[in-house]
Design a protein around this motif. Structure first.
Motif, PDB file in Angstrom:
ATOM      1  N   THR A  76      11.608  -5.697  39.072  1.00  0.00           N
ATOM      2  CA  THR A  76      10.843  -5.589  40.320  1.00  0.00           C
ATOM      3  C   THR A  76       9.912  -4.392  40.331  1.00  0.00           C
ATOM      4  O   THR A  76       8.723  -4.525  40.667  1.00  0.00           O
ATOM      5  CB  THR A  76      11.809  -5.485  41.521  1.00  0.00           C
ATOM      6  N   PHE A  80       6.877  -5.556  36.713  1.00  0.00           N
ATOM      7  CA  PHE A  80       5.727  -6.057  37.467  1.00  0.00           C
ATOM      8  C   PHE A  80       4.571  -5.050  37.517  1.00  0.00           C
ATOM      9  O   PHE A  80       3.413  -5.405  37.245  1.00  0.00           O
ATOM     10  CB  PHE A  80       6.143  -6.466  38.882  1.00  0.00           C
ATOM     11  N   CYS A 107       2.404  -6.421  42.937  1.00  0.00           N
ATOM     12  CA  CYS A 107       3.277  -6.052  41.820  1.00  0.00           C
ATOM     13  C   CYS A 107       4.199  -4.887  42.172  1.00  0.00           C
ATOM     14  O   CYS A 107       5.247  -4.710  41.535  1.00  0.00           O
ATOM     15  CB  CYS A 107       2.431  -5.674  40.604  1.00  0.00           C
ATOM     16  N   SER A 111      11.653  -7.197  46.233  1.00  0.00           N
ATOM     17  CA  SER A 111      11.961  -8.619  46.206  1.00  0.00           C
ATOM     18  C   SER A 111      12.129  -9.169  47.622  1.00  0.00           C
ATOM     19  O   SER A 111      12.232  -8.418  48.591  1.00  0.00           O
ATOM     20  CB  SER A 111      13.253  -8.843  45.411  1.00  0.00           C
ATOM     21  N   LEU A 243       0.553 -14.543  36.617  1.00  0.00           N
ATOM     22  CA  LEU A 243       1.406 -13.363  36.794  1.00  0.00           C
ATOM     23  C   LEU A 243       2.857 -13.764  36.975  1.00  0.00           C
ATOM     24  O   LEU A 243       3.766 -13.180  36.349  1.00  0.00           O
ATOM     25  CB  LEU A 243       0.913 -12.565  38.009  1.00  0.00           C
ATOM     26  N   ALA A 247       5.959 -12.993  34.265  1.00  0.00           N
ATOM     27  CA  ALA A 247       7.139 -12.256  34.722  1.00  0.00           C
ATOM     28  C   ALA A 247       8.406 -13.081  34.541  1.00  0.00           C
ATOM     29  O   ALA A 247       9.432 -12.583  34.052  1.00  0.00           O
ATOM     30  CB  ALA A 247       6.960 -11.859  36.186  1.00  0.00           C
ATOM     31  N   SER A 273      11.882 -11.947  40.132  1.00  0.00           N
ATOM     32  CA  SER A 273      10.507 -12.477  40.059  1.00  0.00           C
ATOM     33  C   SER A 273       9.858 -12.642  41.421  1.00  0.00           C
ATOM     34  O   SER A 273       8.679 -12.995  41.508  1.00  0.00           O
ATOM     35  CB  SER A 273      10.516 -13.833  39.346  1.00  0.00           C
ATOM     36  N   LYS A 275       8.414 -11.597  45.269  1.00  0.00           N
ATOM     37  CA  LYS A 275       7.765 -10.492  45.966  1.00  0.00           C
ATOM     38  C   LYS A 275       7.715 -10.809  47.456  1.00  0.00           C
ATOM     39  O   LYS A 275       7.345 -11.908  47.860  1.00  0.00           O
ATOM     40  CB  LYS A 275       6.353 -10.263  45.425  1.00  0.00           C
ATOM     41  N   GLN A 307       5.256 -18.825  44.485  1.00  0.00           N
ATOM     42  CA  GLN A 307       6.631 -18.515  44.108  1.00  0.00           C
ATOM     43  C   GLN A 307       7.623 -19.436  44.808  1.00  0.00           C
ATOM     44  O   GLN A 307       8.651 -19.811  44.229  1.00  0.00           O
ATOM     45  CB  GLN A 307       6.958 -17.044  44.376  1.00  0.00           C
TER      46      GLN A 307
END
Length: 326
Positions: A76, A80, A107, A111, A243, A247, A273, A275, A307
């Motif tokens: 995290t 990133f 980035c 999380s 991205l 990751a 992974s 965000k 995501q």
């Protein structure tokens, strides 16, 4: 009928609605200042409710798995940022400086909490560890993210030296203090939170929508849509997808190399992974106060939807795989 997993959820559609509203009816002048103060109050209430909802028992249950948490934190807050910084020579010429800063900002974020736990549960991963790690990521992220912004964005990328002390104080007052109050009053708040789940959800989502509308109103007033073309949006979409893919591949490979079992690998993948939009939007309002930050938020909002779709597909895949092996 369940919503197809490749379609946006209702909250994502509401975010798009706020973008359209800000585009055609941006708020400005004195009204914008009043709305900004109301947004601050909504953010404080949001983090108070986050604190009240967090189960201390579940956190204690998962906290002993320190190797797993260390890997997730490294993904995290180390992996990133490194990926975002290393890809600058590719991303910045495609997107421009402001959108690149938005990619770099996402980035640096912690999380998610709810979706990390939900996807880990669906995929039959280590749920107590996911709850512990995701929650700790959000709490510590209130301090780690501003620190990283000071290193990667404020000084090196923009050449400006904003008041890190002022930003830290605002983070403490607006986010951390309400969160701690929520934790302290958790026992009294649980019956209310259980009884009025829909109202609590409205506060959660409404505060984020308020910040999005306020930020993009300011961006529209500054001429955002004269700066961003259709091709730039396509490049941004591909950047966010790339991205996430990079990751996830590195996190999956690393968790296998470190010898974690399948349940822990799933937890590391989903927690490491992701965000957070819920914390990222309010923090952007504080960290980039006094300057238009609509462009900085745009990559985060696209990444959020990508995501969710990706993790939804992967969670179902892991669930079927693990059910077949048992």
């Amino acid at each position: 009928m369940a919503r197809p997993k490749f379609l946006p959820d209702n909250f994502s559609l509401m975010i798009v609605g706020m973008l359209l509203l800000a585009t055609f009816l941006p708020i400005h002048g004195q009204a914008a200042q009043i709305f900004s103060h109301l947004t601050d109050l909504a953010i404080a209430l949001l983090f108070f409710l986050h604190g009240a909802k967090l189960s201390r028992e579940a956190v204690i249950e998962g906290i002993t798995h320190w190797r797993l948490h260390l890997v997730i934190f490294a993904a995290t807050f180390v992996l990133f940022p490194i990926i975002g910084f290393v890809l600058k020579p590719i991303i910045e010429p495609l997107l421009g400086q402001q959108l690149y800063l938005g990619v770099l900002y996402l980035c640096l974020l912690p999380s998610t909490v709810q979706s990390s736990i939900a996807f880990t549960s669906i995929a039959k991963g280590n749920v107590p560890a996911a709850l512990c790690s995701a929650s700790a990521s959000n709490i510590l992220g209130m301090f780690i993210t501003p620190f990283l912004v000071g290193i990667f964005i404020t000084q090196h990328a923009t050449g400006q030296h904003s008041s890190n002390l002022g930003s830290a104080l605002n983070i403490i007052l607006l986010l951390f203090v309400p969160f701690i109050l929520g934790q302290l009053l958790r026992n009294k708040m649980v019956p209310f939170l259980t009884k009025y789940k829909s109202s609590v959800k409205m506060v959660d989502q409404g505060s984020i929508l308020m910040v999005v509308y306020s930020a993009f109103s300011a961006a529209v007033n500054e001429g955002i849509w004269h700066q961003v073309s259709i091709m730039t949006l396509i490049y941004l979409l591909l950047t966010c997808a790339g991205l996430l893919a990079i990751a996830m591949l590195l996190i999956r490979f690393g968790s296998k190399k470190f010898g974690f079992n399948e349940a822990d690998q799933i937890t590391i993948l989903f927690c490491g992974s992701k965000k957070t939009l819920a914390s990222g939007v309010p923090m952007a309002k504080i960290l980039f106060a006094g300057q238009p930050f609509g462009l900085i938020l745009l990559p985060l909002m696209l990444f959020h939807q990508i995501q969710l779709i990706t993790c939804g597909i992967l969670a179902n895949h892991f669930a079927k795989k693990r059910s077949g092996s048992q």
